[in-house]
Motif scaffolding. Sequence first.
Motif, PDB file in Angstrom:
ATOM      1  N   LEU A  60      18.537 -38.050   7.749  1.00  0.00           N
ATOM      2  CA  LEU A  60      18.607 -38.156   6.309  1.00  0.00           C
ATOM      3  C   LEU A  60      17.710 -39.292   5.853  1.00  0.00           C
ATOM      4  CD1 LEU A  60      22.438 -37.740   5.801  1.00  0.00           C
ATOM      5  CD2 LEU A  60      20.677 -36.019   5.564  1.00  0.00           C
ATOM      6  N   VAL A  61      17.075 -39.095   4.727  1.00  0.00           N
ATOM      7  CA  VAL A  61      16.188 -40.105   4.156  1.00  0.00           C
ATOM      8  C   VAL A  61      16.805 -40.589   2.849  1.00  0.00           C
ATOM      9  CG1 VAL A  61      13.889 -40.562   3.249  1.00  0.00           C
ATOM     10  CG2 VAL A  61      14.168 -39.007   5.190  1.00  0.00           C
ATOM     11  N   TYR A  62      17.068 -41.879   2.787  1.00  0.00           N
ATOM     12  CA  TYR A  62      17.608 -42.494   1.576  1.00  0.00           C
ATOM     13  C   TYR A  62      16.442 -43.060   0.773  1.00  0.00           C
ATOM     14  CZ  TYR A  62      22.306 -42.379   3.572  1.00  0.00           C
ATOM     15  OH  TYR A  62      23.497 -41.980   4.087  1.00  0.00           O
ATOM     16  N   THR A  63      16.417 -42.767  -0.519  1.00  0.00           N
ATOM     17  CA  THR A  63      15.404 -43.319  -1.409  1.00  0.00           C
ATOM     18  C   THR A  63      16.087 -44.255  -2.383  1.00  0.00           C
ATOM     19  OG1 THR A  63      14.095 -41.295  -1.229  1.00  0.00           O
ATOM     20  CG2 THR A  63      13.581 -42.772  -3.061  1.00  0.00           C
ATOM     21  N   LEU A  64      15.617 -45.494  -2.426  1.00  0.00           N
ATOM     22  CA  LEU A  64      16.166 -46.486  -3.342  1.00  0.00           C
ATOM     23  C   LEU A  64      15.163 -46.692  -4.464  1.00  0.00           C
ATOM     24  CD1 LEU A  64      17.358 -49.132  -0.730  1.00  0.00           C
ATOM     25  CD2 LEU A  64      18.642 -47.202  -1.676  1.00  0.00           C
ATOM     26  N   ARG A  65      15.597 -46.483  -5.678  1.00  0.00           N
ATOM     27  CA  ARG A  65      14.728 -46.679  -6.842  1.00  0.00           C
ATOM     28  C   ARG A  65      15.246 -47.887  -7.607  1.00  0.00           C
ATOM     29  NH1 ARG A  65      15.035 -41.114  -6.203  1.00  0.00           N
ATOM     30  NH2 ARG A  65      13.002 -40.119  -6.040  1.00  0.00           N
ATOM     31  N   PHE A  66      14.401 -48.887  -7.704  1.00  0.00           N
ATOM     32  CA  PHE A  66      14.768 -50.116  -8.378  1.00  0.00           C
ATOM     33  C   PHE A  66      14.379 -50.026  -9.845  1.00  0.00           C
ATOM     34  CE2 PHE A  66      13.876 -51.244  -3.952  1.00  0.00           C
ATOM     35  CZ  PHE A  66      15.113 -51.748  -3.595  1.00  0.00           C
ATOM     36  N   GLY A  67      15.299 -50.431 -10.704  1.00  0.00           N
ATOM     37  CA  GLY A  67      15.059 -50.363 -12.135  1.00  0.00           C
ATOM     38  C   GLY A  67      14.757 -51.719 -12.734  1.00  0.00           C
ATOM     39  N   GLU A  68      14.984 -51.803 -14.006  1.00  0.00           N
ATOM     40  CA  GLU A  68      14.721 -53.009 -14.772  1.00  0.00           C
ATOM     41  C   GLU A  68      15.731 -54.103 -14.438  1.00  0.00           C
ATOM     42  OE1 GLU A  68      12.118 -53.483 -16.858  1.00  0.00           O
ATOM     43  OE2 GLU A  68      11.435 -51.521 -16.188  1.00  0.00           O
ATOM     44  N   ILE A  69      15.438 -55.280 -14.920  1.00  0.00           N
ATOM     45  CA  ILE A  69      16.355 -56.411 -14.784  1.00  0.00           C
ATOM     46  C   ILE A  69      17.550 -56.171 -15.703  1.00  0.00           C
ATOM     47  CG2 ILE A  69      16.612 -58.885 -15.201  1.00  0.00           C
ATOM     48  CD1 ILE A  69      13.604 -59.120 -14.535  1.00  0.00           C
ATOM     49  N   VAL A  70      18.729 -56.453 -15.201  1.00  0.00           N
ATOM     50  CA  VAL A  70      19.961 -56.258 -15.964  1.00  0.00           C
ATOM     51  C   VAL A  70      20.002 -57.283 -17.098  1.00  0.00           C
ATOM     52  CG1 VAL A  70      22.474 -56.311 -15.869  1.00  0.00           C
ATOM     53  CG2 VAL A  70      21.168 -55.390 -13.942  1.00  0.00           C
ATOM     54  N   PRO A  71      20.176 -56.822 -18.337  1.00  0.00           N
ATOM     55  CA  PRO A  71      20.262 -57.767 -19.449  1.00  0.00           C
ATOM     56  C   PRO A  71      21.384 -58.776 -19.234  1.00  0.00           C
ATOM     57  CG  PRO A  71      20.076 -55.531 -20.264  1.00  0.00           C
ATOM     58  CD  PRO A  71      20.276 -55.442 -18.779  1.00  0.00           C
ATOM     59  N   GLY A  72      21.080 -60.039 -19.492  1.00  0.00           N
ATOM     60  CA  GLY A  72      22.061 -61.091 -19.352  1.00  0.00           C
ATOM     61  C   GLY A  72      22.187 -61.660 -17.954  1.00  0.00           C
ATOM     62  N   SER A  73      21.449 -61.081 -16.967  1.00  0.00           N
ATOM     63  CA  SER A  73      21.510 -61.666 -15.627  1.00  0.00           C
ATOM     64  C   SER A  73      20.676 -62.936 -15.613  1.00  0.00           C
ATOM     65  CB  SER A  73      21.020 -60.681 -14.565  1.00  0.00           C
ATOM     66  OG  SER A  73      19.645 -60.443 -14.678  1.00  0.00           O
ATOM     67  N   ASN A  74      20.852 -63.749 -14.612  1.00  0.00           N
ATOM     68  CA  ASN A  74      20.126 -65.026 -14.526  1.00  0.00           C
ATOM     69  C   ASN A  74      18.635 -64.800 -14.701  1.00  0.00           C
ATOM     70  OD1 ASN A  74      22.524 -66.268 -13.981  1.00  0.00           O
ATOM     71  ND2 ASN A  74      22.217 -66.294 -11.783  1.00  0.00           N
ATOM     72  N   GLY A  75      18.030 -65.554 -15.564  1.00  0.00           N
ATOM     73  CA  GLY A  75      16.596 -65.468 -15.752  1.00  0.00           C
ATOM     74  C   GLY A  75      16.159 -64.374 -16.703  1.00  0.00           C
ATOM     75  N   ALA A  76      17.100 -63.656 -17.312  1.00  0.00           N
ATOM     76  CA  ALA A  76      16.727 -62.603 -18.258  1.00  0.00           C
ATOM     77  C   ALA A  76      17.471 -62.828 -19.565  1.00  0.00           C
ATOM     78  CB  ALA A  76      17.082 -61.236 -17.693  1.00  0.00           C
ATOM     79  N   LEU A 136      19.831 -50.168  -9.542  1.00  0.00           N
ATOM     80  CA  LEU A 136      19.451 -49.440  -8.336  1.00  0.00           C
ATOM     81  C   LEU A 136      20.026 -48.027  -8.420  1.00  0.00           C
ATOM     82  CD1 LEU A 136      18.423 -49.332  -5.336  1.00  0.00           C
ATOM     83  CD2 LEU A 136      20.703 -50.133  -4.701  1.00  0.00           C
ATOM     84  N   PHE A 137      19.182 -47.052  -8.110  1.00  0.00           N
ATOM     85  CA  PHE A 137      19.595 -45.655  -8.084  1.00  0.00           C
ATOM     86  C   PHE A 137      19.290 -45.119  -6.694  1.00  0.00           C
ATOM     87  CE2 PHE A 137      18.947 -41.090  -8.930  1.00  0.00           C
ATOM     88  CZ  PHE A 137      20.148 -40.800  -9.549  1.00  0.00           C
ATOM     89  N   VAL A 138      20.230 -44.370  -6.098  1.00  0.00           N
ATOM     90  CA  VAL A 138      20.093 -43.904  -4.719  1.00  0.00           C
ATOM     91  C   VAL A 138      20.064 -42.376  -4.681  1.00  0.00           C
ATOM     92  CG1 VAL A 138      21.150 -43.909  -2.422  1.00  0.00           C
ATOM     93  CG2 VAL A 138      21.393 -45.900  -3.907  1.00  0.00           C
ATOM     94  N   THR A 139      19.118 -41.815  -3.916  1.00  0.00           N
ATOM     95  CA  THR A 139      19.107 -40.387  -3.633  1.00  0.00           C
ATOM     96  C   THR A 139      18.969 -40.203  -2.121  1.00  0.00           C
ATOM     97  OG1 THR A 139      16.717 -40.220  -3.976  1.00  0.00           O
ATOM     98  CG2 THR A 139      18.120 -39.686  -5.853  1.00  0.00           C
ATOM     99  N   VAL A 140      19.428 -39.043  -1.651  1.00  0.00           N
ATOM    100  CA  VAL A 140      19.399 -38.735  -0.221  1.00  0.00           C
ATOM    101  C   VAL A 140      18.822 -37.337  -0.052  1.00  0.00           C
ATOM    102  CG1 VAL A 140      20.771 -38.524   1.885  1.00  0.00           C
ATOM    103  CG2 VAL A 140      21.502 -40.087   0.086  1.00  0.00           C
ATOM    104  N   ARG A 141      18.008 -37.160   0.990  1.00  0.00           N
ATOM    105  CA  ARG A 141      17.487 -35.823   1.284  1.00  0.00           C
ATOM    106  C   ARG A 141      17.364 -35.642   2.794  1.00  0.00           C
ATOM    107  NH1 ARG A 141      12.025 -36.030   2.614  1.00  0.00           N
ATOM    108  NH2 ARG A 141      11.053 -38.010   2.086  1.00  0.00           N
ATOM    109  N   TYR A 142      17.368 -34.399   3.194  1.00  0.00           N
ATOM    110  CA  TYR A 142      17.156 -34.057   4.599  1.00  0.00           C
ATOM    111  C   TYR A 142      15.666 -33.818   4.795  1.00  0.00           C
ATOM    112  CZ  TYR A 142      16.913 -31.307   8.833  1.00  0.00           C
ATOM    113  OH  TYR A 142      16.571 -30.838  10.067  1.00  0.00           O
ATOM    114  N   ASP A 143      15.078 -34.432   5.790  1.00  0.00           N
ATOM    115  CA  ASP A 143      13.661 -34.250   6.110  1.00  0.00           C
ATOM    116  C   ASP A 143      13.554 -33.730   7.537  1.00  0.00           C
ATOM    117  OD1 ASP A 143      10.966 -34.401   6.716  1.00  0.00           O
ATOM    118  OD2 ASP A 143      10.674 -36.282   5.643  1.00  0.00           O
ATOM    119  N   PRO A 144      13.164 -32.465   7.710  1.00  0.00           N
ATOM    120  CA  PRO A 144      13.114 -31.892   9.060  1.00  0.00           C
ATOM    121  C   PRO A 144      12.121 -32.595   9.983  1.00  0.00           C
ATOM    122  CG  PRO A 144      12.199 -30.364   7.440  1.00  0.00           C
ATOM    123  CD  PRO A 144      12.783 -31.510   6.682  1.00  0.00           C
ATOM    124  N   LYS A 145      11.061 -33.169   9.441  1.00  0.00           N
ATOM    125  CA  LYS A 145      10.090 -33.891  10.273  1.00  0.00           C
ATOM    126  C   LYS A 145      10.719 -35.144  10.877  1.00  0.00           C
ATOM    127  CE  LYS A 145       6.095 -32.261   7.721  1.00  0.00           C
ATOM    128  NZ  LYS A 145       5.017 -32.615   6.816  1.00  0.00           N
TER     129      LYS A 145
END
Length: 87
Positions: free
Chosen positions: A1-17, A35-44
């Motif tokens: 299985l291949v996990y894909t992590l997609r990073f988004g914007e800085i959370v409003p109100g977090s340190n430094g934002a 962070l958004f996570v997706t998973v897929r099967y890759d036969p290779k």
Amino acid sequence: LVYTLRFGEIVPGSNGADAAGNKASSAATGQDRYLFVTVRYDPKVAARYGAAAATTAYKRRARRLNNRFADWYYVLSGADFAKLHPE
């Protein structure tokens, strides 16, 4: 299985934002990110590990994990983001 992590914007109100999520500076630390996570099967990839025989089971597991993650986004700490996504 291949996990894909997609990073988004800085959370409003977090340190430094500000409340709109704008960065104080690119060097600021402690900025939480979405962070958004997706998973897929890759036969290779499976073939490299000799797991091609269980294709149906892996596809089923990928679907289950995508269903689990699909309705959610996560907030990742700035320190963990720096470890996973070096500049």
